[in-house]
Design a protein around this motif. Sequence first.
Motif, PDB file in Angstrom:
ATOM      1  N   VAL A  77      -4.259 -57.081 -67.324  1.00  0.00           N
ATOM      2  CA  VAL A  77      -5.534 -57.807 -67.395  1.00  0.00           C
ATOM      3  C   VAL A  77      -6.559 -56.994 -68.167  1.00  0.00           C
ATOM      4  O   VAL A  77      -7.249 -57.504 -69.061  1.00  0.00           O
ATOM      5  CB  VAL A  77      -6.054 -58.120 -65.978  1.00  0.00           C
ATOM      6  N   ARG A  78      -6.673 -55.719 -67.843  1.00  0.00           N
ATOM      7  CA  ARG A  78      -7.677 -54.867 -68.491  1.00  0.00           C
ATOM      8  C   ARG A  78      -7.414 -54.737 -69.992  1.00  0.00           C
ATOM      9  O   ARG A  78      -8.337 -54.820 -70.812  1.00  0.00           O
ATOM     10  CB  ARG A  78      -7.675 -53.486 -67.833  1.00  0.00           C
ATOM     11  N   LEU A  79      -6.149 -54.547 -70.373  1.00  0.00           N
ATOM     12  CA  LEU A  79      -5.815 -54.405 -71.793  1.00  0.00           C
ATOM     13  C   LEU A  79      -6.106 -55.688 -72.568  1.00  0.00           C
ATOM     14  O   LEU A  79      -6.615 -55.647 -73.695  1.00  0.00           O
ATOM     15  CB  LEU A  79      -4.338 -54.031 -71.952  1.00  0.00           C
ATOM     16  N   LEU A  80      -5.781 -56.840 -71.971  1.00  0.00           N
ATOM     17  CA  LEU A  80      -6.021 -58.110 -72.647  1.00  0.00           C
ATOM     18  C   LEU A  80      -7.518 -58.371 -72.817  1.00  0.00           C
ATOM     19  O   LEU A  80      -7.966 -58.816 -73.878  1.00  0.00           O
ATOM     20  CB  LEU A  80      -5.364 -59.257 -71.871  1.00  0.00           C
ATOM     21  N   HIS A  83      -8.915 -56.013 -75.478  1.00  0.00           N
ATOM     22  CA  HIS A  83      -8.487 -56.332 -76.843  1.00  0.00           C
ATOM     23  C   HIS A  83      -9.092 -57.644 -77.347  1.00  0.00           C
ATOM     24  O   HIS A  83      -9.519 -57.729 -78.499  1.00  0.00           O
ATOM     25  CB  HIS A  83      -6.962 -56.428 -76.892  1.00  0.00           C
ATOM     26  N   TYR A  84      -9.141 -58.657 -76.477  1.00  0.00           N
ATOM     27  CA  TYR A  84      -9.556 -59.991 -76.918  1.00  0.00           C
ATOM     28  C   TYR A  84     -10.990 -60.343 -76.542  1.00  0.00           C
ATOM     29  O   TYR A  84     -11.533 -61.331 -77.048  1.00  0.00           O
ATOM     30  CB  TYR A  84      -8.616 -61.056 -76.344  1.00  0.00           C
ATOM     31  N   GLY A  85     -11.601 -59.565 -75.644  1.00  0.00           N
ATOM     32  CA  GLY A  85     -12.964 -59.870 -75.234  1.00  0.00           C
ATOM     33  C   GLY A  85     -13.054 -61.232 -74.564  1.00  0.00           C
ATOM     34  O   GLY A  85     -12.273 -61.573 -73.685  1.00  0.00           O
ATOM     35  N   LYS A  86     -13.998 -62.053 -75.016  1.00  0.00           N
ATOM     36  CA  LYS A  86     -14.209 -63.367 -74.416  1.00  0.00           C
ATOM     37  C   LYS A  86     -13.070 -64.329 -74.704  1.00  0.00           C
ATOM     38  O   LYS A  86     -12.964 -65.383 -74.058  1.00  0.00           O
ATOM     39  CB  LYS A  86     -15.530 -63.958 -74.920  1.00  0.00           C
ATOM     40  N   GLY A 233       2.140 -54.315 -86.092  1.00  0.00           N
ATOM     41  CA  GLY A 233       1.394 -53.143 -85.654  1.00  0.00           C
ATOM     42  C   GLY A 233       0.842 -53.352 -84.259  1.00  0.00           C
ATOM     43  O   GLY A 233       1.323 -54.203 -83.503  1.00  0.00           O
ATOM     44  N   ARG A 234      -0.186 -52.590 -83.928  1.00  0.00           N
ATOM     45  CA  ARG A 234      -0.753 -52.661 -82.582  1.00  0.00           C
ATOM     46  C   ARG A 234      -1.267 -54.060 -82.243  1.00  0.00           C
ATOM     47  O   ARG A 234      -1.037 -54.561 -81.133  1.00  0.00           O
ATOM     48  CB  ARG A 234      -1.888 -51.637 -82.453  1.00  0.00           C
ATOM     49  N   ASN A 235      -1.965 -54.705 -83.172  1.00  0.00           N
ATOM     50  CA  ASN A 235      -2.500 -56.047 -82.900  1.00  0.00           C
ATOM     51  C   ASN A 235      -1.389 -57.036 -82.594  1.00  0.00           C
ATOM     52  O   ASN A 235      -1.506 -57.860 -81.679  1.00  0.00           O
ATOM     53  CB  ASN A 235      -3.322 -56.544 -84.091  1.00  0.00           C
TER      54      ASN A 235
END
Length: 515
Positions: A77-80, A83-86, A233-235
């Motif tokens: 949850v925290r990583l998402l 990374h994606y914000g809102k 890559g990371r994204n």
Amino acid sequence: MTADIYHFNNDSCKLLSLILVPCFLISTAGMAAAEEVQFTLRVMMIKESNKVLYAEIDSDFADVLLSFLTLPLGTIVRLLVKHYGKNAPIFGSLNSLYAGLLNMDDRHFWTLEGLLMLAYPRNSSEMECSRLKLLIDDTPPTRYFMCSNMMCVSMYYNMNCRCSNSGNMMNRNDVAVGSQCGVKSVFTVPTALFILTDDMQILTNSPASVLRILKLNAIKDTNALEERTLIVGRNEIMELLKGSLVSKTPITDIILPMSSADDSDTLRETRKFFASAKCESDALPQTQTSQNISSDSKKITVKAFVQKSTNRILFAQTRHDFIDFILSLLTIPLGQVQFLLGSSTHLGSISNLYRSISDSENVEYMKSRDTIAKLLEPQIAPYYLSKYQIFSLSQQKLPVFHRTLVHNEIELCECSHSELCTSKITTFDPKGQDSYVKGPMLFIVTNDLEVCTAASKSIISILDQMRIPVFDVEEQELDIGMEEALSILKATLTSTSALTNGLQPFLKSRPKQQT
């Protein structure tokens, strides 16, 4: 973590500055390098439908995908959100559960460390994951610190120790646990080559696997296929993590549109859909699990407030024990969740990735039998097991430290093999009284698992906000045992109405009114 979505209160921010900053300084260089890592995949497509059949991947890429199963739910949850914000996907009720945790007053926890353990849950496979070619988990690596009295050890920096002459933890005598110098492989053997299907199955890269995929997709003429090169890559790895939770075909639905220069209406709609995707299922089938459900399993009592006209649970009044249990869901690794629910979580395509580990053709390409066990049934990290945990979870073995004399200074030693090691040094449970949340205390849990104190939200304001008349509400007492807990877990993953979908089957049925 984005400041406009989740907030720590002031005291918790102080805790973060004391604990996370030293750890982040240690790992900053490694993370910067990780962001530059890219994989080149050969992808086989069906030309007419623009659908991915499979991608050829090596062991490094397979290890990154398998590491998803080691991530605790709270970390995902925290990583998402970070990374994606809102635009972060709604991961069932876990988003609101995590947000509620961060908004809780730290006075409700035995220790500030206990709050941080839930907000930044440790990965029991962090030693293995630290060797990944690309690591998406930014949780600070576990380190242990000795107090100024050199009598006890904690895994949190600058925290009060528990020995008789209470002092502060020092960052001078710290030790990282479990490093494996010279070990290159993570979960799979370095020479292994695999095929990744569009629904996240990992197969051995063999003619038999390719032929099977062609037959399953009714491909009669290979001229209908075309090969493309995909740079990941990371994204894109973050997109795959998200896609494994919300899509049955994440490579076609998410990764391919990201990398394509085609800006057609179809691709724009695909991006729009998965930008706001939800891991939600209205109909939750009955749980099939490997857990033994017995009448003598631990039970926790809650009071559910039910709307009589719809049989919907509006909220629940609970004690600290149930709050401790649902917050500890954030610490359970995704692979353990798959194990608890019999690999049937109804999340996107993550179950296919999980089942790939035990595929008979893949077993010989896994690093070891122990590695397979770590992925199929990941343990929770040391000290994370609460006395209010209903599930039979296995906790990673606690580290044992000894004092050692080096250059006339006492330092920590993780093992006792060295001749310099002296007496054993005490480690303590950072969360407090074998649980996270203080008691006795009453709390309110909303339908989407947001937690608040009973005093902070009156029943009048709740009913007024929901526009529900008092006569349409009844109270039911429920005992939460293994069966109910499993149902809550499944609903938490796939529904923003976790209480209703998880506990509705256990509500007392009311007699039908005669017309």
